[in-house]
Design a protein around this motif. Structure first.
Motif, PDB file in Angstrom:
ATOM      1  N   THR A   1      24.740  39.669  23.976  1.00 12.57           N
ATOM      2  CA  THR A   1      25.861  40.500  23.645  1.00 12.57           C
ATOM      3  C   THR A   1      27.040  39.718  23.089  1.00 12.57           C
ATOM      4  OG1 THR A   1      27.297  40.168  25.943  1.00 12.57           O
ATOM      5  CG2 THR A   1      25.706  41.955  25.776  1.00 12.57           C
ATOM      6  N   ASP A   2      27.973  40.260  22.508  1.00 10.40           N
ATOM      7  CA  ASP A   2      29.208  39.465  21.506  1.00 10.40           C
ATOM      8  C   ASP A   2      30.185  39.011  22.692  1.00 10.40           C
ATOM      9  OD1 ASP A   2      30.143  41.988  22.344  1.00 10.40           O
ATOM     10  OD2 ASP A   2      31.286  42.267  20.830  1.00 10.40           O
ATOM     11  N   ALA A   3      29.814  38.987  23.950  1.00 11.85           N
ATOM     12  CA  ALA A   3      30.858  38.623  24.900  1.00 11.85           C
ATOM     13  C   ALA A   3      30.711  36.957  25.157  1.00 11.85           C
ATOM     14  CB  ALA A   3      30.616  39.168  26.451  1.00 11.85           C
ATOM     15  N   PRO A   4      31.859  36.336  25.222  1.00  9.09           N
ATOM     16  CA  PRO A   4      32.262  34.745  25.168  1.00  9.09           C
ATOM     17  C   PRO A   4      31.547  34.447  26.673  1.00  9.09           C
ATOM     18  CG  PRO A   4      34.212  35.922  25.234  1.00  9.09           C
ATOM     19  CD  PRO A   4      33.404  36.905  25.144  1.00  9.09           C
ATOM     20  N   TYR A   5      31.142  35.184  27.521  1.00  8.49           N
ATOM     21  CA  TYR A   5      30.928  34.761  28.644  1.00  8.49           C
ATOM     22  C   TYR A   5      29.585  35.408  29.017  1.00  8.49           C
ATOM     23  CZ  TYR A   5      33.257  39.121  29.805  1.00  8.49           C
ATOM     24  OH  TYR A   5      33.607  40.346  29.923  1.00  8.49           O
ATOM     25  N   PRO A   6      28.473  34.938  30.097  1.00  4.44           N
ATOM     26  CA  PRO A   6      27.521  35.466  30.593  1.00  4.44           C
ATOM     27  C   PRO A   6      27.734  36.887  30.971  1.00  4.44           C
ATOM     28  CG  PRO A   6      27.688  33.367  31.319  1.00  4.44           C
ATOM     29  CD  PRO A   6      28.827  33.705  30.661  1.00  4.44           C
ATOM     30  N   TYR A   7      26.598  38.023  30.893  1.00  4.93           N
ATOM     31  CA  TYR A   7      26.929  39.306  31.471  1.00  4.93           C
ATOM     32  C   TYR A   7      27.110  39.390  32.734  1.00  4.93           C
ATOM     33  CZ  TYR A   7      21.969  38.792  32.930  1.00  4.93           C
ATOM     34  OH  TYR A   7      20.895  38.271  33.460  1.00  4.93           O
ATOM     35  N   TYR A   8      26.529  38.425  33.592  1.00  6.43           N
ATOM     36  CA  TYR A   8      26.448  38.447  34.965  1.00  6.43           C
ATOM     37  C   TYR A   8      28.012  37.844  35.666  1.00  6.43           C
ATOM     38  CZ  TYR A   8      24.563  33.679  34.224  1.00  6.43           C
ATOM     39  OH  TYR A   8      24.778  32.394  33.687  1.00  6.43           O
ATOM     40  N   LEU A   9      28.796  37.174  34.607  1.00  7.41           N
ATOM     41  CA  LEU A   9      29.739  36.490  35.140  1.00  7.41           C
ATOM     42  C   LEU A   9      30.586  37.329  36.134  1.00  7.41           C
ATOM     43  CD1 LEU A   9      31.042  33.584  35.522  1.00  7.41           C
ATOM     44  CD2 LEU A   9      32.327  34.197  33.419  1.00  7.41           C
ATOM     45  N   SER A  10      31.234  38.707  35.835  1.00  8.73           N
ATOM     46  CA  SER A  10      32.213  39.395  36.436  1.00  8.73           C
ATOM     47  C   SER A  10      31.542  39.841  37.744  1.00  8.73           C
ATOM     48  CB  SER A  10      32.541  40.397  35.469  1.00  8.73           C
ATOM     49  OG  SER A  10      31.758  41.075  35.098  1.00  8.73           O
ATOM     50  N   PRO A  11      30.533  40.052  37.828  1.00  3.13           N
ATOM     51  CA  PRO A  11      29.954  40.674  39.144  1.00  3.13           C
ATOM     52  C   PRO A  11      29.647  39.320  40.060  1.00  3.13           C
ATOM     53  CG  PRO A  11      28.096  40.842  37.640  1.00  3.13           C
ATOM     54  CD  PRO A  11      29.493  40.833  36.770  1.00  3.13           C
ATOM     55  N   LEU A  12      29.461  38.423  39.517  1.00  4.37           N
ATOM     56  CA  LEU A  12      29.175  37.219  40.270  1.00  4.37           C
ATOM     57  C   LEU A  12      30.608  36.749  40.982  1.00  4.37           C
ATOM     58  CD1 LEU A  12      27.227  35.068  41.250  1.00  4.37           C
ATOM     59  CD2 LEU A  12      27.519  33.617  38.992  1.00  4.37           C
ATOM     60  N   LEU A  13      31.780  36.635  39.952  1.00  2.00           N
ATOM     61  CA  LEU A  13      32.865  36.227  40.537  1.00  2.00           C
ATOM     62  C   LEU A  13      33.238  37.175  41.657  1.00  2.00           C
ATOM     63  CD1 LEU A  13      34.757  35.386  37.176  1.00  2.00           C
ATOM     64  CD2 LEU A  13      33.873  33.595  39.047  1.00  2.00           C
ATOM     65  N   GLY A  14      33.156  38.500  41.468  1.00  2.00           N
ATOM     66  CA  GLY A  14      33.286  39.623  42.438  1.00  2.00           C
ATOM     67  C   GLY A  14      32.583  39.356  43.746  1.00  2.00           C
ATOM     68  N   LEU A  15      31.363  38.742  43.755  1.00  5.94           N
ATOM     69  CA  LEU A  15      30.457  38.515  44.756  1.00  5.94           C
ATOM     70  C   LEU A  15      31.167  36.993  45.407  1.00  5.94           C
ATOM     71  CD1 LEU A  15      27.977  38.929  46.605  1.00  5.94           C
ATOM     72  CD2 LEU A  15      26.977  37.812  45.059  1.00  5.94           C
ATOM     73  N   ILE A  16      31.403  36.406  44.771  1.00  2.33           N
ATOM     74  CA  ILE A  16      31.781  34.966  45.194  1.00  2.33           C
ATOM     75  C   ILE A  16      33.179  35.155  46.010  1.00  2.33           C
ATOM     76  CG2 ILE A  16      32.922  32.731  44.775  1.00  2.33           C
ATOM     77  CD1 ILE A  16      30.682  32.694  42.573  1.00  2.33           C
ATOM     78  N   THR A  17      34.317  35.828  45.109  1.00  2.00           N
ATOM     79  CA  THR A  17      35.464  36.260  45.936  1.00  2.00           C
ATOM     80  C   THR A  17      35.362  37.004  47.362  1.00  2.00           C
ATOM     81  OG1 THR A  17      36.453  36.426  43.739  1.00  2.00           O
ATOM     82  CG2 THR A  17      37.589  37.552  45.617  1.00  2.00           C
ATOM     83  N   THR A  18      34.199  38.179  47.305  1.00  2.00           N
ATOM     84  CA  THR A  18      34.096  38.816  48.505  1.00  2.00           C
ATOM     85  C   THR A  18      33.453  37.929  49.654  1.00  2.00           C
ATOM     86  OG1 THR A  18      33.552  40.790  47.146  1.00  2.00           O
ATOM     87  CG2 THR A  18      33.008  40.645  49.355  1.00  2.00           C
ATOM     88  N   VAL A  19      32.556  37.135  49.402  1.00  2.00           N
ATOM     89  CA  VAL A  19      32.054  36.021  50.425  1.00  2.00           C
ATOM     90  C   VAL A  19      33.144  35.188  50.783  1.00  2.00           C
ATOM     91  CG1 VAL A  19      30.464  34.220  50.772  1.00  2.00           C
ATOM     92  CG2 VAL A  19      29.733  36.429  49.451  1.00  2.00           C
ATOM     93  N   ALA A  20      33.883  34.724  49.794  1.00  2.00           N
ATOM     94  CA  ALA A  20      34.942  33.745  50.162  1.00  2.00           C
ATOM     95  C   ALA A  20      36.330  34.501  51.159  1.00  2.00           C
ATOM     96  CB  ALA A  20      35.628  33.215  48.854  1.00  2.00           C
TER      97      ALA A  20
ATOM     98  N   LEU B   1      35.396  36.522  53.355  1.00  2.00           N
ATOM     99  CA  LEU B   1      34.886  36.545  54.908  1.00  2.00           C
ATOM    100  C   LEU B   1      35.291  35.316  55.509  1.00  2.00           C
ATOM    101  CD1 LEU B   1      31.117  37.583  54.183  1.00  2.00           C
ATOM    102  CD2 LEU B   1      33.111  39.167  55.051  1.00  2.00           C
ATOM    103  N   VAL B   2      35.747  34.315  54.858  1.00  2.33           N
ATOM    104  CA  VAL B   2      36.246  32.995  55.783  1.00  2.33           C
ATOM    105  C   VAL B   2      37.589  33.312  56.250  1.00  2.33           C
ATOM    106  CG1 VAL B   2      36.934  30.577  55.414  1.00  2.33           C
ATOM    107  CG2 VAL B   2      34.808  31.343  54.189  1.00  2.33           C
ATOM    108  N   PRO B   3      38.764  33.811  55.596  1.00  2.00           N
ATOM    109  CA  PRO B   3      39.886  34.122  56.421  1.00  2.00           C
ATOM    110  C   PRO B   3      39.658  35.211  57.403  1.00  2.00           C
ATOM    111  CG  PRO B   3      40.006  34.503  54.107  1.00  2.00           C
ATOM    112  CD  PRO B   3      38.726  33.958  54.339  1.00  2.00           C
ATOM    113  N   TRP B   4      38.894  36.101  57.130  1.00  2.94           N
ATOM    114  CA  TRP B   4      38.715  37.265  58.005  1.00  2.94           C
ATOM    115  C   TRP B   4      38.132  36.718  59.254  1.00  2.94           C
ATOM    116  CZ3 TRP B   4      33.939  38.822  60.078  1.00  2.94           C
ATOM    117  CH2 TRP B   4      34.228  40.041  60.948  1.00  2.94           C
ATOM    118  N   TYR B   5      37.034  36.029  59.250  1.00  3.97           N
ATOM    119  CA  TYR B   5      36.441  35.485  60.355  1.00  3.97           C
ATOM    120  C   TYR B   5      37.471  34.633  61.064  1.00  3.97           C
ATOM    121  CZ  TYR B   5      33.720  32.526  63.481  1.00  3.97           C
ATOM    122  OH  TYR B   5      33.051  31.747  64.505  1.00  3.97           O
ATOM    123  N   LEU B   6      38.152  33.818  60.536  1.00  2.28           N
ATOM    124  CA  LEU B   6      39.122  32.875  61.115  1.00  2.28           C
ATOM    125  C   LEU B   6      40.232  33.715  61.884  1.00  2.28           C
ATOM    126  CD1 LEU B   6      39.803  30.155  58.709  1.00  2.28           C
ATOM    127  CD2 LEU B   6      38.579  29.961  60.717  1.00  2.28           C
TER     128      LEU B   6
END
Length: 192
Positions: free
Chosen positions: A124-143, A145-150
């Motif tokens: 695509t014409d995007a300056p970043y990979p197509y999967y970057l935004s959902p990957l960032l969302g996934l990483i943020t969601t998993v991250a 979980l750490v304060p939630w667990y604590l």
């Protein structure tokens, strides 16, 4: 912004927000969560003004939307689970329509998985990979979980404080309120 401020205020009332009385409490004069509003306003302005216009802003919007749809789907799944695990709960004000819930969950699954699928035609014409935004969302969601667990698992085990006890107390108060309202409604009929 106002809805999130109220949410922060409610979370503060039950002790979920560290230093909550300073940053989330209601203003005594106005009775509104002014401090939360100011914090959310600042975060919103940073979110709107900090990124350069164009594709980076779109990335941020997509990044936030991925987690949002994930939790919408989990909420709909929770409605179905509660319908079967607590079918006669006295505080249920309505019952959700299962086929609509299932359709909504399918949509949420689609919208959270589809962004990881490569677009047809390659790039695509995007300056970043197509999967970057959902990957960032996934990483943020998993991250998250750490304060939630604590806060919700580790801290209660360490201190012996049950952070979910307020739920039963609040439900008991709501049930008593509902029962007294029903009694008040029945009184005029019994007097006649």
């Amino acid at each position: 912004t106002y809805g999130v401020s109220r949410l922060l205020d409610s979370a503060n009332e039950v002790g979920f927000v560290p230093y909550g009385s300073r940053i989330c409490g209601n203003n005594k004069k106005l009775g509104t969560p002014v401090y939360s509003l100011v914090i959310m306003y600042g975060l919103t302005m940073i979110y709107l003004l900090a990124p350069p216009p164009g594709k980076v802003f779109d990335l941020l919007v997509d990044f936030v939307q991925w987690s949002t749809w994930l939790f919408y789907g989990l909420t709909a799944a929770g409605a179905i689970v509660l319908r079967f695990t607590k079918p006669q709960h006295r505080l249920r004000s309505f019952k959700s329509f299962h086929p609509l819930n299932i359709l909504f969950i399918i949509f949420c699954v689609y919208i959270t998985i589809f962004p990881f699928v490569p677009p047809k035609g390659g790039s695509t014409d995007a300056p970043y990979p197509y999967y970057l935004s959902p990957l960032l969302g996934l990483i943020t969601t998993v991250a998250g979980l750490v304060p939630w667990y604590l806060r919700m698992v580790w801290w209660p085990k360490k201190t012996g404080v049950d952070l979910t006890a307020w739920v039963e107390e609040e439900e008991e108060g709501d049930i008593e309120s509902i029962d007294s309202t029903k009694d008040d409604q029945l009184e005029p009929e019994t007097k006649a």
